[in-house]
Design an enzyme around this catalytic site. Structure first.
Site, short mmCIF file in Angstrom:
data_model
loop_
_atom_site.label_atom_id
_atom_site.label_comp_id
_atom_site.label_asym_id
_atom_site.label_seq_id
_atom_site.Cartn_x
_atom_site.Cartn_y
_atom_site.Cartn_z
N GLU A 1 -17.64 96.83 21.74
CA GLU A 1 -17.76 98.28 21.48
C GLU A 1 -18.69 98.81 22.56
OE1 GLU A 1 -16.02 99.81 19.36
OE2 GLU A 1 -15.40 98.32 17.88
N ASN B 1 -28.96 102.67 19.28
CA ASN B 1 -28.81 104.06 18.81
C ASN B 1 -28.55 104.17 17.31
OD1 ASN B 1 -26.27 102.98 19.18
ND2 ASN B 1 -25.37 104.91 19.86
N GLY C 1 -26.49 94.00 18.92
CA GLY C 1 -26.50 95.43 18.66
C GLY C 1 -27.11 96.27 19.77
P1 NAD Z 1 -27.16 97.32 26.51
O1 NAD Z 1 -25.84 96.91 27.03
O2 NAD Z 1 -28.29 97.46 27.45
O3 NAD Z 1 -27.65 96.30 25.37
C1 NAD Z 1 -26.86 96.04 24.22
C2 NAD Z 1 -27.33 94.73 23.61
O4 NAD Z 1 -26.96 93.66 24.47
C3 NAD Z 1 -28.84 94.62 23.40
O5 NAD Z 1 -29.07 93.96 22.17
C4 NAD Z 1 -29.26 93.72 24.57
O6 NAD Z 1 -30.43 92.98 24.31
C5 NAD Z 1 -28.07 92.81 24.69
N1 NAD Z 1 -27.90 92.17 26.00
C6 NAD Z 1 -28.30 92.64 27.20
N2 NAD Z 1 -27.92 91.76 28.17
C7 NAD Z 1 -27.25 90.76 27.57
C8 NAD Z 1 -26.60 89.58 28.02
N3 NAD Z 1 -26.55 89.27 29.31
N4 NAD Z 1 -26.02 88.77 27.13
C9 NAD Z 1 -26.04 89.08 25.81
N5 NAD Z 1 -26.63 90.18 25.31
C10 NAD Z 1 -27.24 91.02 26.18
O7 NAD Z 1 -26.89 98.68 25.72
P2 NAD Z 1 -27.94 99.64 25.02
O8 NAD Z 1 -28.75 100.31 26.09
O9 NAD Z 1 -28.65 98.91 23.93
O10 NAD Z 1 -27.00 100.70 24.30
C11 NAD Z 1 -26.42 101.78 24.98
C12 NAD Z 1 -24.99 101.47 25.35
O11 NAD Z 1 -24.28 101.05 24.20
C13 NAD Z 1 -24.24 102.69 25.86
O12 NAD Z 1 -23.43 102.33 26.95
C14 NAD Z 1 -23.39 103.09 24.68
O13 NAD Z 1 -22.24 103.81 25.01
C15 NAD Z 1 -23.07 101.77 24.07
N6 NAD Z 1 -22.71 101.93 22.66
C16 NAD Z 1 -21.41 101.72 22.28
C17 NAD Z 1 -21.03 101.90 20.95
C18 NAD Z 1 -19.60 101.70 20.52
O14 NAD Z 1 -19.39 101.49 19.34
N7 NAD Z 1 -18.62 101.73 21.40
C19 NAD Z 1 -21.99 102.27 20.02
C20 NAD Z 1 -23.30 102.46 20.43
C21 NAD Z 1 -23.65 102.28 21.75
#
Ligand code: NAD
Length: 502
Positions: free
Chosen positions: A264, A167, A164
């Site tokens: 997503e 946000n 996840g």
């Molecule tokens: P992020 O990509 O930094 O992290 C998302 C998740 O991935 C976190 O749980 C993190 O710990 C995990 N993660 C990080 N590196 C990883 C790896 N190498 N392998 C597996 N898991 C890993 O994103 P964020 O900062 O938490 O969220 C913001 C981003 O999410 C924005 O780009 C936003 O647009 C996107 N977002 C998309 C949707 C959608 O439904 N399309 C919804 C909400 C947020």
């Protein structure tokens, strides 16, 4: 945070001398302290520590996988109607705990309580209820053939992983787990390290609703824990909500055993306001599409294209109404714009605002930090830039903060070309009173979701997913069940084996 909060037990055992509660993982039906790296979870608005989190280590992941294997076998053996009944109870429990869970979500995310109280828990419950209703309707097809009985079965994939973003932590956990569980899978869910709390409460809710232990588990952790899950050979599918760069890493990790993926990811979506649009409606939508959840929404319409004839009136109303937004303590029901998730993220948003000024955009509203007395978190003023050009950094990059770029356009073909000139393709919006133009533009926009005369509305019946680099697959809608099932074809011979061998 430990003990009872409006009747819901939250947090865990206090750690050592400082009294800071642990926010645990949830493995095999119990709260479990992970054996991996420990970090402190901050309240984004107050800037104060609210809990200590320990990442699940390899041993914890092994225990969870074993529990998931056992739990999934029991769960998949139930009828769809029986699974649906458990999910219905879970949805009702979530609704009953709305206020406590919303307060917990506010402490984790810094979003205003006036949003969390009506959206975050309720949209999660809606989703669980929706898939509860579909669980008994999962079926295959019978395919006519003269010599055979041919039919298809929809079977669960087995062990699915959800990862996840921070946000909408509880909503994301529900959007991923509800279709997965309805289809008979187990889910291992890793919340964002910045918002670890509500997924654990969801695990308790599922357990109380009658879900066998091991079917929904929560593994706390940062990137490496997510990566370990995406690499694990017993995992059949990974569904990620996160940024585009993380999506690429997770897909690469999942490719080792050809896991299915749902992605997503991020966006830089266009909201197009045509000159015949209803002005107040378009201004309302543009504000919601940029300032709701202090702009930390993936689908936000951050590039607002306004047809030139309407631009002066649009900007005047936008400036008037944006000035009225109340930035403040997220726990105050009057607050409309809360705190950035972290100081680091706030700095990134402020840096992109400075870059916009340097690159020649004009600030119409906001443009800096807001001091909220008594709160040390990072609050950013709702910000509107005008005189933006397509090549500016703030027009091209996802900011994930309350920053709107307004761009002028002259005709339909031009705005479609400019709106589509991005590698993202998450969402888009069109405001027009001309029905034919609305549909024509929705068809031409390169985006997974297009709204006409509204923005950011995501009813659970509607498939939700991105095009291009914004995503793969869908959440919500009946189609999400396809992403959590494997189609099996069965051929029963009604005649004889046609064999030419001697
Ligand atoms: P992020 O990509 O930094 O992290 C998302 C998740 O991935 C976190 O749980 C993190 O710990 C995990 N993660 C990080 N590196 C990883 C790896 N190498 N392998 C597996 N898991 C890993 O994103 P964020 O900062 O938490 O969220 C913001 C981003 O999410 C924005 O780009 C936003 O647009 C996107 N977002 C998309 C949707 C959608 O439904 N399309 C919804 C909400 C947020």
């Amino acid at each position: 945070m430990s003990g009872a909060l409006n009747g819901v037990a939250v947090g865990g055992v206090a750690s050592g001398d400082d009294g800071l509660p642990w926010i645990d993982s949830h493995i095999g039906g119990q709260r479990v302290r992970g054996g991996g790296a420990v970090w402190v979870k901050q309240d984004p608005a107050r800037g104060t520590p609210i809990g200590r989190v320990a990442a699940a280590d390899a041993a914890d992941i092994g225990t969870a996988i074993a529990a998931a294997r056992d739990g999934q076998a029991r769960w998949a053996a139930l009828s769809g109607a029986e699974r649906g009944r458990v999910l219905q109870r879970a949805a009702a429990l979530l609704r009953a705990r709305n206020d406590a869970l919303a307060a917990l979500e506010v402490a984790d995310t810094g979003k205003p309580i006036q949003e969390a109280a009506v959206v975050d828990v309720a949209s999660g419950a809606d989703c669980i209820e929706y898939y509860a209703g579909l669980a008994a309707q999962l079926n295959g097809q019978q395919l006519p053939h003269p010599n055979a009985l041919i039919y298809t079965r929809r079977e669960p994939l087995g062990l699915c992983v959800g990862i996840g973003a921070w946000n909408y932590p509880l909503q994301i956990a529900c959007w991923k787990s509800a279709p997965a569980l309805a289809a008979g899978n187990a889910m291992l869910f890793k919340p964002s390290e910045l918002t670890p709390s509500t997924a654990v409460e969801l695990a308790e809710v599922y357990l109380e609703a009658g879900l066998p232990p091991g079917v929904f588990q929560v593994l706390q952790g940062q990137g490496p824990t997510g990566e370990a899950l995406a690499l694990h050979p017993e995992v059949a599918k990974v569904s990620l909500t996160g940024s585009v760069p993380t999506g690429k890493k997770v897909m690469a990790a999942a490719a080792g055993t050809l896991k299915r993926v749902t992605m997503e990811l991020g966006g830089k979506s266009a909201l197009i306001v045509c000159e015949d649009a209803e002005l107040e409606e378009a201004v309302s939508a543009a504000m919601l599409a940029n300032f709701y959840t202090q702009g930390e929404i993936c689908t936000n319409g951050t590039r607002v294209f306004v047809q030139r004839a309407l631009l002066p009136r649009f900007l005047a109303r936008l400036a008037e109404r944006t000035a009225l937004l109340r930035v403040g303590d997220p726990a105050d029901p009057a607050t409309e714009v809360g705190a950035m998730i972290s100081a680091a993220h706030g700095e990134k948003v402020l840096g992109l605002i400075r870059r916009g000024v340097e690159e020649g955009a004009t600030l119409l509203c906001g443009g800096g930090r807001v001091d909220v007395p008594g709160l040390a978190g990072c609050f950013v003023a709702p910000t509107v830039f005008t005189d933006c050009r397509d090549e500016m950094t703030l027009v091209r990059e996802e900011i994930f903060g309350p920053v709107m770029s307004v761009l002028a356009f002259d005709d339909e073909a031009e705005v479609i070309r400019r709106a589509n000139a991005t590698r993202f393709g998450l969402a888009a919006g069109v405001f027009t009173r001309d029905i034919a133009r609305g549909h024509r533009m929705a068809a031409a926009l390169a985006a997974g979701v297009c709204w006409i005369n509204n923005y950011n509305i995501t009813p659970v019946e509607m498939p939700f997913g991105g095009a291009r680099e914004s995503g793969i697959g869908h959440e919500n809608g009946q189609v999400a069940l396809d992403h959590y099932t494997q189609l099996k074809s069965v051929y029963l011979e009604l005649g004889r084996v046609a064999c030419s061998y001697r």
